[in-house]
Design an enzyme around this catalytic site. Structure first.
Site, PDB file in Angstrom:
ATOM      1  N   CYS A  63       4.429   0.230   8.106  1.00  0.00           N
ATOM      2  CA  CYS A  63       5.152  -1.004   7.788  1.00  0.00           C
ATOM      3  C   CYS A  63       6.417  -0.686   6.976  1.00  0.00           C
ATOM      4  O   CYS A  63       7.321  -0.047   7.504  1.00  0.00           O
ATOM      5  CB  CYS A  63       4.216  -1.978   7.062  1.00  0.00           C
ATOM      6  N   TYR A  64       6.495  -1.053   5.709  1.00  0.00           N
ATOM      7  CA  TYR A  64       7.697  -0.739   4.930  1.00  0.00           C
ATOM      8  C   TYR A  64       7.968   0.768   4.958  1.00  0.00           C
ATOM      9  O   TYR A  64       9.116   1.212   5.038  1.00  0.00           O
ATOM     10  CB  TYR A  64       7.543  -1.207   3.476  1.00  0.00           C
ATOM     11  N   GLU A  96      -4.718   0.574   8.731  1.00  0.00           N
ATOM     12  CA  GLU A  96      -5.792   0.710   7.747  1.00  0.00           C
ATOM     13  C   GLU A  96      -6.726  -0.487   7.681  1.00  0.00           C
ATOM     14  O   GLU A  96      -7.798  -0.408   7.112  1.00  0.00           O
ATOM     15  CB  GLU A  96      -5.198   0.998   6.356  1.00  0.00           C
ATOM     16  N   GLY A 121       4.835  -2.192   1.747  1.00  0.00           N
ATOM     17  CA  GLY A 121       5.290  -2.724   0.464  1.00  0.00           C
ATOM     18  C   GLY A 121       6.028  -4.026   0.714  1.00  0.00           C
ATOM     19  O   GLY A 121       6.423  -4.312   1.846  1.00  0.00           O
ATOM     20  N   ASP A 159     -21.539   4.353 -13.514  1.00  0.00           N
ATOM     21  CA  ASP A 159     -20.479   5.348 -13.635  1.00  0.00           C
ATOM     22  C   ASP A 159     -20.811   6.444 -14.658  1.00  0.00           C
ATOM     23  O   ASP A 159     -20.670   7.634 -14.373  1.00  0.00           O
ATOM     24  CB  ASP A 159     -19.146   4.678 -13.999  1.00  0.00           C
ATOM     25  N   LYS A 212     -15.965   3.490  -5.997  1.00  0.00           N
ATOM     26  CA  LYS A 212     -17.314   3.131  -6.447  1.00  0.00           C
ATOM     27  C   LYS A 212     -18.418   3.523  -5.450  1.00  0.00           C
ATOM     28  O   LYS A 212     -19.436   4.095  -5.841  1.00  0.00           O
ATOM     29  CB  LYS A 212     -17.370   1.617  -6.690  1.00  0.00           C
ATOM     30  N   HIS A 237      -0.490  -2.403  10.634  1.00  0.00           N
ATOM     31  CA  HIS A 237      -1.336  -1.805   9.594  1.00  0.00           C
ATOM     32  C   HIS A 237      -2.585  -1.170  10.204  1.00  0.00           C
ATOM     33  O   HIS A 237      -3.557  -1.871  10.505  1.00  0.00           O
ATOM     34  CB  HIS A 237      -1.730  -2.871   8.565  1.00  0.00           C
TER      35      HIS A 237
END
Ligand code: XMP
Length: 523
Positions: A94-95, A184, A67, A240, A379, A182
């Protein structure tokens, strides 16, 4: 309008789940994605969730996202300290890692300078999370100013970098883990293994979540929600609503009726394809309303873009309502809401109908309970579910298409004639893009018909006819877009085919405007 219960969704029955607590990260969704790639269901919750509410999700593990704040700033997001007493392992990123240190006996220092981008990190003690990476120097992606200087109570420092003395820590006794970098993002090569080790080794998740289990658990949840009731679903021709309908049909069969309002403003062949796919191939009960005449009558003389949207939206709703009213006892409305739509609502648990949705913004006063089987999915996961349910690739891989259809791609009055011209040109653009193998790379590619004429010469004749504008963009999320650098040869083929094959067109132009300042659509 009754909201959907929290239990319905893509993986309601999944046993293992990881909660990602969002502290305002750019990457919260990406963290959830990576956990899912490790075959464990994950969802995002806001940071102000109470420990009790968080426990009610029965998580196997918790990840605190990064964040933009500093733990030293007043009003910086915190977590309910009760979360540390739940006995559920926590990984801070991180944060999130700094917050753990700050709240659990460590120290976060204010650095002279931060680390941004690819950074060398030295793993001194691989412990559990970095076991795959191993001891040594690894490139990781950093983006921080503050840094943990003292690890939380009982933690072992497992890695460090030039400006992050505690780049990673583990306190297995407390179930606390943290990384300053990070894991990710793709730029951290050891990141996916680290996340996988956290969810599998530390949290003990089985890693059995996959597309089959999404379908299985969704079907069970839909059956439980709808019971013996009846549901309706508006089909727009888009991915969708198509996948939502197929999934609900899998669960409740003939208790579902789909309504397809053919506005006459769809792409060439689209209406027939929807009917063919749903009614004939999938055996779904479908009310097909041919309403082109009503739309053309409503649009006669209307040229102002917002006025057009209003006419199309209102007519759509009235016609849909009319059809829905004829389906006895229909108490449930199926919507193709996706996970990003849910997150964007800011609550993490959106229950209200959004005004712009697959079926064109249905009014709030329709008395339905929502069934949103895709609300936990991204998606590409939705596309994958669609393929597994047997929907054809042309539907599953389809590019986004605006609710008001070709109506917002025709500048000036929308008539059967202008729609015919645009459909023919648009089909050529799509066919050629497909032949060039670029369909999936390009976010959207289509034709636009402006309300002007220009002089040309064809054969020995002077022409005075319309131009067609080709628009092709690359984008991640439609919020911003860049014009696609289509190969000149491809543009040439599109252009000559359009001029030769589409009556009333004598010129083709290519739109080289990004978004912003342009928008993707022309109106
Ligand atoms: P713009 O033109 O705003 O479009 O850059 C962004 C994305 O949204 C699509 N779009 C719509 N989709 N109803 C929809 O369902 C609408 O009224 C609508 N208007 C634009 C557009 O195709 C692009 O993908």
């Amino acid at each position: 309008m009754t909201g959907v219960s929290d239990s319905i969704g893509g993986a309601a029955a999944a046993t293992d789940r990881i909660l990602v607590v969002d502290f305002g990260a750019q990457y919260a969704q990406l963290i959830a994605r990576r956990v899912r790639e490790a075959n464990v269901f994950s969802e995002i919750v806001p940071h102000d969730i109470s420990a009790t509410d968080l426990a009610a999700h029965r998580p196997s593990g918790i990840i605190f996202s990064g964040g933009p704040a500093s733990v030293h700033v007043e009003g910086a997001p915190r977590i309910d300290p009760g979360v540390y007493d739940l006995g559920v392992p926590i990984l801070g990123i991180c944060y999130g890692a700094q917050l753990i240190a700050h709240q659990r006996g460590g120290t976060v220092g204010r650095n002279e300078r931060g680390e941004y981008g690819r950074t060398d990190m030295t793993v001194a003690e691989p412990a559990v999370l970095l076991a795959d990476a191993g001891a040594g120097v690894h490139g990781v992606w950093m983006s921080h100013f503050d840094a943990i200087t003292v690890a939380p109570d009982g933690a072992v420092v497992t890695a460090s970098s030039a400006d992050a003395p505690v780049a990673a820590f583990e306190a297995p006794g407390q179930g606390l883990y943290g990384v300053q970098f990070h894991p990710e993002v793709h730029h951290t090569p050891c990141g996916q293994d680290l996340l996988a080790r956290f969810v599998h080794e530390v949290c003990g998740c089985a890693g059995d979540w996959n597309m089959d289990s999404i379908i299985e658990s969704s079907v069970a949840a839909i059956r439980e929600q709808v019971g013996t009731g009846r549901a309706i679903c508006g089909l727009s021709g888009g991915v969708d609503s198509a996948v939502a309908a197929a999934l609900v049909h899998e669960a409740i069969g003939h208790q579902l009726t789909c309504v397809f309002v053919d506005t006459g403003l769809m792409r060439s062949g689209e209406g027939e394809q929807v009917v063919e796919t749903f009614q004939k191939t999938q055996g779904i009960e479908l009310i097909h309303i041919r309403a082109a005449d009503r739309f053309f009558a409503g649009l006669a003389g209307v040229t102002e873009p917002e006025a057009k949207r209003k006419v199309i939206g209102e007519l759509f709703i009235r016609i849909f309502e009319g059809a829905a009213g004829g389906i006895e006892d229909a108490r449930f409305l199926v919507q193709g809401t996706l996970y990003p739509d849910v997150i964007e609502s800011g609550t993490g648990h959106a229950a209200k109908i959004k005004s712009h949705h697959n079926v064109g913004g249905l009014p709030d006063d329709m008395d339905f309970e929502l069934v949103e089987p895709l609300r936990n999915l991204f998606k590409d996961e939705v596309r994958s579910v669609g393929s597994q349910l047997g929907l054809p690739e042309e539907i599953v891989m389809r590019q986004p298409f605006p609710g008001p259809g070709l109506g917002v791609r025709i500048i000036g009055e929308v008539t059967p004639e202008t729609v015919g011209v645009l459909q023919a040109a648009d089909l050529i653009v799509r066919e050629e893009l497909h032949s060039a193998g670029l369909e999936r790379e390009i976010w959207q590619a289509f034709a636009v018909l402006p309300d002007i004429r220009s002089v040309g010469v064809m054969g020995d004749e002077r022409t005075y006819a319309r131009p067609v504008i080709i628009r092709a963009v690359s984008s991640e999320d439609a919020m911003t877009a860049d014009w696609a650098r289509l190969p000149y040869d491809l543009l040439e083929t599109m252009s000559s085919r359009i001029i030769n094959e589409v009556d009333g067109v004598n010129r083709v132009a290519y739109d080289i405007t990004s978004k912003p300042p342009g928008t993707i659509e022309w109106e």
